[in-house]
Design a protein around this motif. Structure first.
Motif, short mmCIF file in Angstrom:
data_model
loop_
_atom_site.label_atom_id
_atom_site.label_comp_id
_atom_site.label_asym_id
_atom_site.label_seq_id
_atom_site.Cartn_x
_atom_site.Cartn_y
_atom_site.Cartn_z
N SER A 32 0.90 -1.14 -0.14
CA SER A 32 0.00 -0.06 0.00
C SER A 32 0.99 1.26 -0.03
CB SER A 32 -0.87 -0.10 1.35
OG SER A 32 -1.85 -1.22 1.18
N GLU A 33 0.29 2.04 -0.72
CA GLU A 33 1.35 3.55 -0.71
C GLU A 33 0.57 4.78 -0.14
OE1 GLU A 33 1.38 4.18 -4.88
OE2 GLU A 33 2.16 1.99 -5.29
N ALA A 34 1.39 5.55 0.29
CA ALA A 34 1.14 6.93 1.06
C ALA A 34 2.29 7.91 0.73
CB ALA A 34 0.89 6.84 2.62
N ASN A 35 1.68 9.19 0.06
CA ASN A 35 2.73 9.97 -0.19
C ASN A 35 3.19 11.13 0.65
OD1 ASN A 35 0.42 11.59 -0.94
ND2 ASN A 35 0.68 11.33 -3.06
N ASN A 36 2.42 11.11 1.91
CA ASN A 36 2.57 12.19 2.94
C ASN A 36 2.26 11.36 4.27
OD1 ASN A 36 -0.40 12.55 3.79
ND2 ASN A 36 -0.27 13.20 1.52
N GLY A 37 2.70 12.05 5.53
CA GLY A 37 2.70 11.53 6.85
C GLY A 37 1.20 11.24 7.15
N ASP A 38 0.24 12.28 6.89
CA ASP A 38 -1.08 12.19 7.37
C ASP A 38 -1.77 11.00 6.74
OD1 ASP A 38 -1.50 14.62 9.12
OD2 ASP A 38 -1.26 15.65 7.19
N ASP A 39 -1.54 10.88 5.45
CA ASP A 39 -2.14 9.58 4.71
C ASP A 39 -1.52 8.20 5.02
OD1 ASP A 39 -3.61 11.11 3.18
OD2 ASP A 39 -2.29 10.99 1.29
N ALA A 40 -0.20 8.42 5.63
CA ALA A 40 0.17 7.05 6.21
C ALA A 40 -0.40 6.66 7.71
CB ALA A 40 1.82 7.53 6.62
N ILE A 41 -0.58 7.71 8.49
CA ILE A 41 -1.16 7.73 9.60
C ILE A 41 -2.62 7.12 9.66
CG2 ILE A 41 -2.25 8.75 11.70
CD1 ILE A 41 0.45 10.48 11.36
N GLU A 42 -3.21 7.58 8.44
CA GLU A 42 -4.75 7.18 8.55
C GLU A 42 -4.84 5.91 7.91
OE1 GLU A 42 -6.85 9.64 5.64
OE2 GLU A 42 -6.78 11.38 6.57
N ALA A 43 -3.75 5.43 7.06
CA ALA A 43 -3.75 3.97 6.68
C ALA A 43 -3.50 2.99 7.79
CB ALA A 43 -2.77 3.73 5.56
N VAL A 44 -2.69 3.32 8.68
CA VAL A 44 -2.15 2.32 9.81
C VAL A 44 -3.42 2.53 10.75
CG1 VAL A 44 -1.02 2.35 12.04
CG2 VAL A 44 0.32 3.17 9.83
N GLU A 45 -4.42 3.45 11.06
CA GLU A 45 -5.61 3.49 11.81
C GLU A 45 -6.54 2.50 11.03
OE1 GLU A 45 -5.70 7.76 13.92
OE2 GLU A 45 -6.38 7.57 11.77
N ARG A 46 -6.39 2.61 9.94
CA ARG A 46 -7.50 1.79 8.95
C ARG A 46 -7.14 0.21 8.68
NH1 ARG A 46 -7.20 4.84 5.08
NH2 ARG A 46 -5.94 3.58 3.73
N GLU A 47 -5.85 0.04 8.73
CA GLU A 47 -5.42 -1.47 8.45
C GLU A 47 -4.48 -1.73 9.23
OE1 GLU A 47 -3.88 -3.26 4.01
OE2 GLU A 47 -5.04 -1.29 4.16
N GLU A 48 -4.09 -3.08 9.34
CA GLU A 48 -3.07 -3.88 9.86
C GLU A 48 -1.88 -4.11 8.90
OE1 GLU A 48 -0.82 -5.55 13.19
OE2 GLU A 48 -2.77 -4.68 13.46
N PHE A 49 -0.70 -3.69 9.29
CA PHE A 49 0.49 -3.83 8.08
C PHE A 49 1.38 -4.81 9.03
CE2 PHE A 49 -1.42 0.01 6.73
CZ PHE A 49 -1.40 -0.23 5.29
N ASP A 50 2.26 -5.52 8.04
CA ASP A 50 3.27 -6.44 8.69
C ASP A 50 4.60 -5.44 9.03
OD1 ASP A 50 1.98 -9.10 8.85
OD2 ASP A 50 1.64 -8.73 6.68
N ILE A 51 4.72 -4.48 8.04
CA ILE A 51 5.94 -3.96 8.16
C ILE A 51 5.54 -2.36 7.45
CG2 ILE A 51 7.02 -4.75 6.06
CD1 ILE A 51 9.56 -4.45 7.30
N ILE A 52 6.22 -1.36 7.99
CA ILE A 52 6.12 -0.08 7.35
C ILE A 52 7.55 0.62 6.89
CG2 ILE A 52 5.38 2.18 7.59
CD1 ILE A 52 3.41 1.24 9.76
N PHE A 53 7.69 1.02 5.60
CA PHE A 53 8.71 1.76 5.10
C PHE A 53 8.51 3.34 5.35
CE2 PHE A 53 9.47 -2.38 3.35
CZ PHE A 53 10.92 -2.54 3.60
#
Length: 518
Positions: A32-53
């Motif tokens: 999954s992709e995010a091009n800024n910090g706010d989108d990244a935080i929203e993605a983490v709130e919404r979905e469980e990831f195994d690892i984040i770059f």
């Protein structure tokens, strides 16, 4: 690969990373992709990831700010920081914020792949490798334990079984649990046959021709060091199994050079017999003959280990050694802390012997208290609780303090314990002993095929409370149950940890010589 590993990649130049993302997707990862910090935080709130770059240098919220937010939402997800430089202040802050790893731009696809394997795939790969390795070893162990083994070969086999038990648990893989438990039970059944055939012969042989047993410990593993005029501290952890020792070994190795040995507890594998034999340097029958006032029979209603210091001093006298001895039983943390805070007192004595009872208390509490039983519902949990106690105990503090002194430390135990599963019916009179793994009495009724039967206790150097008394010992994971109220009795005691009988975990136990590294 099974379930796809899910990756979130947050970078304000995410479009430039498309080749990397395609490479990972071709490898079977879900990105999954995010091009800024706010989108990244929203993605983490919404979905469980195994690892984040996570790119450190993004407009708006910085990578460090995003990292802090992510850790408050899902602290367990590994985050890999990607930076343009190894600027020390940024890296210190990122590492302090518990990043899993970091990469320096420009990154290449293989770097990303290795990072994923190191931080996410490692557990799966270790699990698969451990399972495969045990499957390969299974047939070798099966062939070995069906041979006519020497006592030293039984020790080697037991070491292998404990190694694989800990490896399989540590890998997090449970597909082989049932297979392993089946193999260990078969090993215990074969071991019981070995003990039935060979045990009585040990008492006419010298150490080396037979294994080291309980009465040998002080004579062969403590007294030689005493002759060097070096203070010796002997720590006896009642009821410590070999697998429990292997869990705490790493904490002790930080400060000591470890010389590990396994020896055999005598039968019954119970404190009254095994530990008195250890302190006296004699088998129970010899204690009862030489010092009848110091031997307490099973049926007598008084403490069974109240003469340990006297027995030890008598053993020293017989060895022609005049030494200043300190002895104490540690039954709570308060007593342990007093000892750990005043080690100089111990070192004023030539020989100090400390008996720590926590593991034995844990074993009995697990039978009697539902809460402890729930906390230790399997072997791994039982070991884990022992490790947790040791990590926070005054005993570990004592080891660390003694490591700074010129002293020899010997860590050992009197017997182990086994998790019982299979009831064996026994009938006895009111004078029959109550232990679930052995019985002594004169009117015992049982199936001889189900027990290790000793009709003449003197054959294995045990005393008799009556001229017609005999001993029987439970084998493998059996336990004795009376026919009266049988179902209730079986339900209450099944799946509890008991000692007194014949099993690898009860009989093959550690004695460890420890030399401070400093």
């Amino acid at each position: 690969m099974g379930k796809k590993i899910s990756i979130l990649w947050a970078d304000d130049e995410i479009d430039l990373l498309k080749p990397h993302i395609l490479f990972l997707e071709e490898k079977g990862y879900q990105v999954s992709e995010a091009n800024n910090g706010d989108d990244a935080i929203e993605a983490v709130e919404r979905e469980e990831f195994d690892i984040i770059f996570l790119d450190e240098n993004m407009p708006g919220l910085t990578g460090l700010q995003v990292l802090a937010k992510i850790k408050t939402i899902r602290a367990h997800i590994p985050v890999v920081m990607i930076t343009k430089s190894e600027e020390e202040a940024i890296m210190d802050e990122a590492i302090g914020s518990k990043i899993a790893d970091y990469l320096i731009k420009p990154v290449n696809p293989n770097q990303i792949l290795l990072t994923i394997k190191k931080n996410v795939d490692t557990k799966r790969l270790i699990s698969e490798k451990t399972t495969s390795a045990y499957q390969h070893e299974f047939s070798k162990i099966a062939m070995q334990m069906n041979d006519r083994l020497h006592w030293s070969e039984w020790i080697d086999l037991y070491r292998k079984l404990i190694y694989w038990e800990l490896e399989l648990v540590g890998s997090g893989e449970n597909t082989m649990d049932e297979v392993f438990q089946m193999q260990k039970r078969e090993a215990n059944m074969n071991f019981a046959r070995y003990i039935r055939n060979e045990y009585s012969g040990w008492f006419s042989a010298d150490v080396g021709e037979r294994p080291l047993i309980s009465p040998d410990i002080f004579k062969h593993r403590v007294f030689p060091t005493l002759k060097e005029d070096k203070p010796v501290v002997v720590i006896i952890v009642d009821n410590l199994r070999y697998d429990q020792w292997k869990l705490i070994e790493g904490l002790i190795q930080e400060d000591y050079t470890v010389n590990e040995e396994l020896y055999f507890s005598i039968l019954p594998t119970a404190t009254q017999y095994a530990r008195n034999a250890m302190f006296a340097g004699l088998m129970p029958l010899e204690i009862s003959k030489m010092y009848p006032e110091l031997w307490v029979h099973d049926h007598e209603d008084t403490g069974k280990n109240i003469h340990e210091l006297r027995l030890l001093n008598l053993q020293l006298e017989r060895a022609g050694m005049s030494k200043k001895v300190y002895y104490d039983k540690i039954n709570n943390n308060r007593s342990g802390k007093k000892i750990a805070e005043n080690p100089a007192f111990l070192l004023k004595h030539d020989l100090s012997v400390l008996v720590f009872n926590f593991v034995d208390i844990l074993s009995h509490s697990r039978t009697e208290m539902n809460m402890i039983k729930e906390l230790t519902d399997d072997e791994a949990a039982y070991r884990s609780l022992t490790l947790s106690w040791f990590q926070h105990s005054p005993l570990l503090d004592l080891f660390r303090v003694l490591a700074t002194r010129d002293v020899k430390v010997v860590l050992t135990t009197d017997h182990g314990t086994t998790r019982v599963q299979s009831p064996v019916k026994v009938i006895g009179d009111k004078f029959t002993t109550t232990n679930l793994r052995y019985k002594q009495g004169k009117n015992l009724s049982y199936n001889p095929k189900d027990v290790f039967e000793v009709t003449n206790p003197a054959d294995i150097h045990l005393p008799s409370s009556n001229v017609s008394s005999r001993y029987i010992f439970a084998q493998s994971d059996d336990f004795f149950a009376y026919p009266n109220n049988y179902n209730h009795y079986v339900k209450y005691y099944r799946d509890t940890f008991q000692h007194g009988g014949v099993s690898l975990d009860e009989m093959i136990i550690p004695v460890i010589e420890l030399d401070p590294k400093t």
